[in-house]
Design an enzyme around this catalytic site. Structure first.
Site, short mmCIF file in Angstrom:
data_model
loop_
_atom_site.label_atom_id
_atom_site.label_comp_id
_atom_site.label_asym_id
_atom_site.label_seq_id
_atom_site.Cartn_x
_atom_site.Cartn_y
_atom_site.Cartn_z
N GLY A 837 32.40 40.23 42.51
CA GLY A 837 32.28 39.91 43.94
C GLY A 837 33.42 39.10 44.52
O GLY A 837 33.71 39.21 45.70
N GLU A 838 34.07 38.28 43.72
CA GLU A 838 35.09 37.39 44.28
C GLU A 838 36.50 37.89 44.03
O GLU A 838 37.42 37.58 44.79
CB GLU A 838 34.94 35.99 43.70
CG GLU A 838 33.52 35.52 43.81
CD GLU A 838 33.37 34.04 44.06
OE1 GLU A 838 34.34 33.36 44.36
OE2 GLU A 838 32.23 33.58 43.95
#
Ligand code: FES
Ligand code: FES
Length: 879
Positions: A837-838
């Site tokens: 996600g990051e």
């Protein structure tokens, strides 16, 4: 009015809008308020007389005889409308806060135009914002809705088959259909009998001493239960993760700091009383940038803490000597901006009392948007001075890191303890912006060198990070740990200093320090490739770290699949370069840019816990504090469990939102939940499976009858590591790394400086893929957010007050996206999985600015790369 087919009569105040009637009078909470009723978000969209309208702007008095439809009127989770099916099956629902509005806008469009094209969809949904998806899947969901409605295909034909392995298959998320049907409750949807509403007086100035607070008039106003000051808080008044006070006692340290709370029977009464409070402030010198805060005679923000609140060198080899001996060196200063994470749902907390008993032993239940419910519960207990508490995570409309810190919870819980009443604290968007942590601004002085063969020799980066007034070091530590990005750089000389100022207080925002240092390094890589006359793709490939080599902090990589990821992207890069050559005009120039990054997942020594219980029907209940503000952790837990136990997905039940059901497992941040809690889950399932196998039991009844427990607790614990060496910064790295590279294709209008993103291609080593839609959804949302960070977004305290001044990315700015997944199973991940996600925020900004340079020949080293900066750079080049 007819609302969802039922006739209702109302006597209404002329000021009331349809959104009030729906939410407050009828309890139809699918229509959300995602802006301050300014018509900026579209989350409140419903259909009135066959047209999509913004219910926050539609006066109820004008609706005599109208036909109103909300998402609740389309379908239910048991019997959904085809559009609701389509949004679920397309994977267009992440946090789901925008979803009801999107679905209603889609319904109105398809009723009028059964087969819209992409541009028509963008036009019809232009008022609807989404922060999570990057809009691509929403457009796909609208098209799929049309196909369902036209009878070209059915939901059953699209829905994944329930046979075979569930891993690698995009089974609908457990939470998706409730979100599509408006039955998922977000915090502000919860109404509490007898609750007081809160308004909070916040500082309009950045630095001042509180001389006096006079609330005598406010306390007498209608409906007011009372006014609270810091001295009324029984606990420490401190929310520890950022060392910020719930209410400021002696000083305010930045614009937006909370001073007093008014509690009243209605929000209007609380707000009216707020304006009658007189606060006398003595202004103090303002430190509005980190350099000013470094001066010897600078005022101290905190008397007991130097303004440089964190300092850490990273030294490897001899960078200065290596630079002297390098064939080429580039040197530049890079700046990144203070930015807002911008979840569409605003801050919100409701608090109620449970088990009312003897004075002092009632339980205080806090419902909010925390991503770390156990740690935050502990902070709240100490801060407000009440031991018997629990925390429940409601459905959450995105957070992107800001809920690593809690703000509204402290105020609401303190008010509940003081007034002994249930509390609703639902701040406006403008106030939510004031109270939440911001992405930290970095100033970075960089030197990067290479030898004549194009091998990187040395890297220096002197980082000055603007922390704002409150202290939390995670962002700068992560930045230092990942300083050398994807590359092997034998000599490093860096320093990270984090400085207290009176600017908005910084915290974790998607990537948390890595997008900032990644921006500097990846731009410098392009500058150096340019100086050496080497293609930037080849330069990156050549300088990749290889297994056995060390990162900036001396952590030796065991696996480093960055070259494989680059290989997967190569044909796309070569195609883009060729196409850019063919699409040039005098005014509009096309450019191609690259950015790379390695995002760290899981720290040494950290752990996570999950429990599983065999149910009477042979199903499994999973207990895990795995917050899910939109990533899809519900899918991850369900699919891992179903796969490991070989049971249908429907037989997996999740208990993940209540501190009473779960054990502390750290924050849903840093892309760690799949790796850490997924790992703990597999450990628990191993124990359960072994017990079941040993006695041949398939249900809890049989397992217990055979003398075995039906519940098992699993743990994941990373190996311990030494802390960073204070002199050299050498120390352990992350236990898993995600490698990614992005290719940006864009056009620059040389007259206006406007940039149009045409396409971003992301290649990532994803680990084993559990749920392809969730994975690509994270990458696509990250690309969109990364472009906002690169080109438009910036937070200025007091000026950025809504989605227009923030420049929220809209569907009309959406662009083509492609993701390439290089599946490289992680040795210690659950089924080889990890989180992404990051990572996708790290390479985007430099890939954009490198593409701008490729298009028009100017480097933009200050984010965001706005049209005026591009025009100025072009003008300066002509001189
Ligand atoms: S609440 Fe209506 S547009 Fe935002
Ligand atoms: S899914 Fe659209 S805002 Fe989160």
């Amino acid at each position: 009015m007819t609302i969802n087919g039922l006739i209702h009569q109302f006597v209404v105040d002329p000021e009331r809008v349809l959104l009030d009637i729906l939410r407050e009078d009828l309890g139809l909470t699918s229509a959300k308020q995602g802006c301050d009723r300014k018509g900026q978000c579209g989350a409140c969209t419903v259909i009135v007389n066959d047209k999509a309208v913004l219910s926050c702007l539609t006066r109820a008095a004008a609706l005599d005889g109208a036909r109103v439809i909300t998402v609740e009127g389309l379908g239910t989770p048991e019997n959904p409308h085809l559009i609701q099916h389509a949004f679920v099956l397309a994977g267009a629902i992440q946090c789901g806060y925008c979803t009801p509005g999107m679905i209603m806008a889609t319904k109105a469009l398809l009723d009028a135009n059964p087969e819209p094209g992409t541009e028509e969809i963008k036009k019809a949904l232009q008022r609807n914002l989404c922060r999570c998806t990057g809009y691509k899947t929403i457009i796909e969901a609208v098209k799929l809705s049309g196909r369902f409605i036209r009878g070209e295909i059915t939901p059953d034909e699209v829905r994944p088959k329930k046979t075979g392995s569930v891993l690698g298959v995009s089974h609908p998320r457990p939470s998706a259909m409730p979100k599509a049907c408006g039955s998922a409750q977000f915090t502000a949807d919860i109404r509490l009998q007898g609750a007081l509403e809160l308004a909070v007086l916040r500082s309009g100035v950045p630095h001042a001493r509180i001389v006096s607070i006079d609330a005598s008039e406010a306390e007498k106003m209608p409906g007011v239960a009372g006014v609270m000051k810091a001295s009324d808080i029984k606990g420490t008044n401190l929310l520890k993760i950022d060392a910020a006070e719930i209410l400021c006692k002696d000083k305010v340290h930045c614009v937006g700091d909370p001073i007093t709370i008014v509690a009243a029977e209605t929000l209007a009464q609380a707000e009216a009383a707020l304006s009658a409070i007189k606060v006398d402030l003595e202004m103090l010198p303002v430190l509005d940038n980190p350099t000013a805060a470094l001066a010897n005679d600078a005022v101290r923000i905190h008397a007991d803490l130097p303004n440089v609140c964190y300092e850490q060198p990273v030294i490897k080899g001899n960078a200065e000597e290596a630079l002297r001996n390098s064939a080429a060196v580039v040197e530049a200063r890079f700046n990144t901006q203070i930015n807002h994470a911008a979840p569409l749902e605003q801050e919100a907390t409701v608090v109620y009392w449970e088990d009312e008993g003897e004075e002092g032993d009632a339980k205080l239940v806090v419902v909010g948007r925390s991503i770390n419910i156990h740690a935050h519960l502990g902070m709240l207990q100490e801060a407000v001075g009440w031991e018997n508490m629990s925390y429940i995570e409601a459905y959450s409309g995105g957070q992107f890191g800001i809920k690593a810190h809690i703000a509204s919870e402290g105020i609401a819980a303190a008010a509940a303890v003081h007034f002994k009443r249930p509390i609703r604290y639902i701040p406006s968007l403008a106030e939510s912006m004031l109270m939440t942590t911001k992405c930290m601004a970095f100033q970075m002085d960089v030197k990067l060198g290479a030898d004549a063969e194009g091998n990187l020799t040395a890297y220096c980066n002197d980082i000055l990070a603007d922390k704002g007034p409150y202290y939390f070091d995670a962002g700068i530590v992560r930045a230092l740990m990942t300083l050398s990005g994807s590359y092997h750089i034998p000599n490093i000389n860096a320093r990270g200093r984090m400085v207290c100022t009176n600017n908005p207080f910084a915290g974790a925002v998607r990537g948390n320090g890595q997008p900032q240092v990644g921006f500097a390094l990846e731009c410098a890589i392009d500058m150096l490739a340019d100086k050496l006359g080497i293609d930037p793709f080849e330069f990156r490939f050549q300088n990749s770290l290889r297994p056995g080599q060390g990162t900036a902090i001396g952590w030796i990589a065991k696996e480093w699949p960055f070259p494989e990821v680059m290989r997967a992207l190569r044909p796309h890069y070569e195609r883009a370069v060729q196409e850019a050559k063919l699409h040039q005009s005098d005014r509009v120039k096309r450019g191609v840019g690259l950015g790379a990054g390695a995002h760290g997942v899981g720290k040494t020594g950290e752990g996570a816990t999950a429990a599983v219980e065999l149910d009477a029907d042979g199903g499994i209940t999973v207990y895990a504090a795995a917050a899910d503000p939109g990533e899809g952790n519900d899918s991850m837990l369900s699919q891992l469990t179903a796969e490991y136990m070989n049971i249908p997905l429907e037989k997996v039940r999740l208990r993940t939102r209540d501190t009473g059901d779960t054990a502390a497992s750290g924050p849903a941040a840093g892309s760690r939940i799949t790796y850490m809690i997924g790992g703990a889950l597999i450990n628990a399932l191993e124990q359960l499976k072994a017990a079941m196998w040993k006695v041949g039991a398939k249900t809890s009844e049989k397992l217990i009858a055979a003398g075995k427990p039906s519940r098992y607790v699993g743990r994941k614990k990373n190996e311990d590591g030494e802390p960073m060496d204070p002199q050299t910064g050498q120390g352990p790295g992350f236990v898993s790394e995600i490698h990614g590279v992005q290719l940006v294709e864009l056009e620059v209008d040389t007259a206006s400086g406007e940039v149009t993103i045409l396409k971003i291609t992301t290649a990532v080593d994803s680990g084993t893929v559990i749920h392809p839609q969730n994975l690509t959804g994270q990458l696509e949302g990250g690309m969109d957010m990364g472009v906002g960070y690169a080109l438009r977004e910036m937070y200025v305290a007091g000026k950025t007050r809504d989605w227009v001044t923030f420049k929220f990315p809209r569907i009309q700015q959406s662009f083509e996206m492609e993701t390439i997944l290089v599946q490289t199973p992680r040795a210690k991940g659950p089924f080889g999985a990890t989180g992404v996600g990051e990572m996708c925020m790290v390479p985007t900004a430099p890939a954009v600015t490198n593409a701008i340079r490729n298009a028009v020949g100017v480097w933009i080293c200050d984010l965001p790369a706005t049209p005026d900066k591009i025009r100025a750079a072009l003008a300066a080049r002509k001189k």
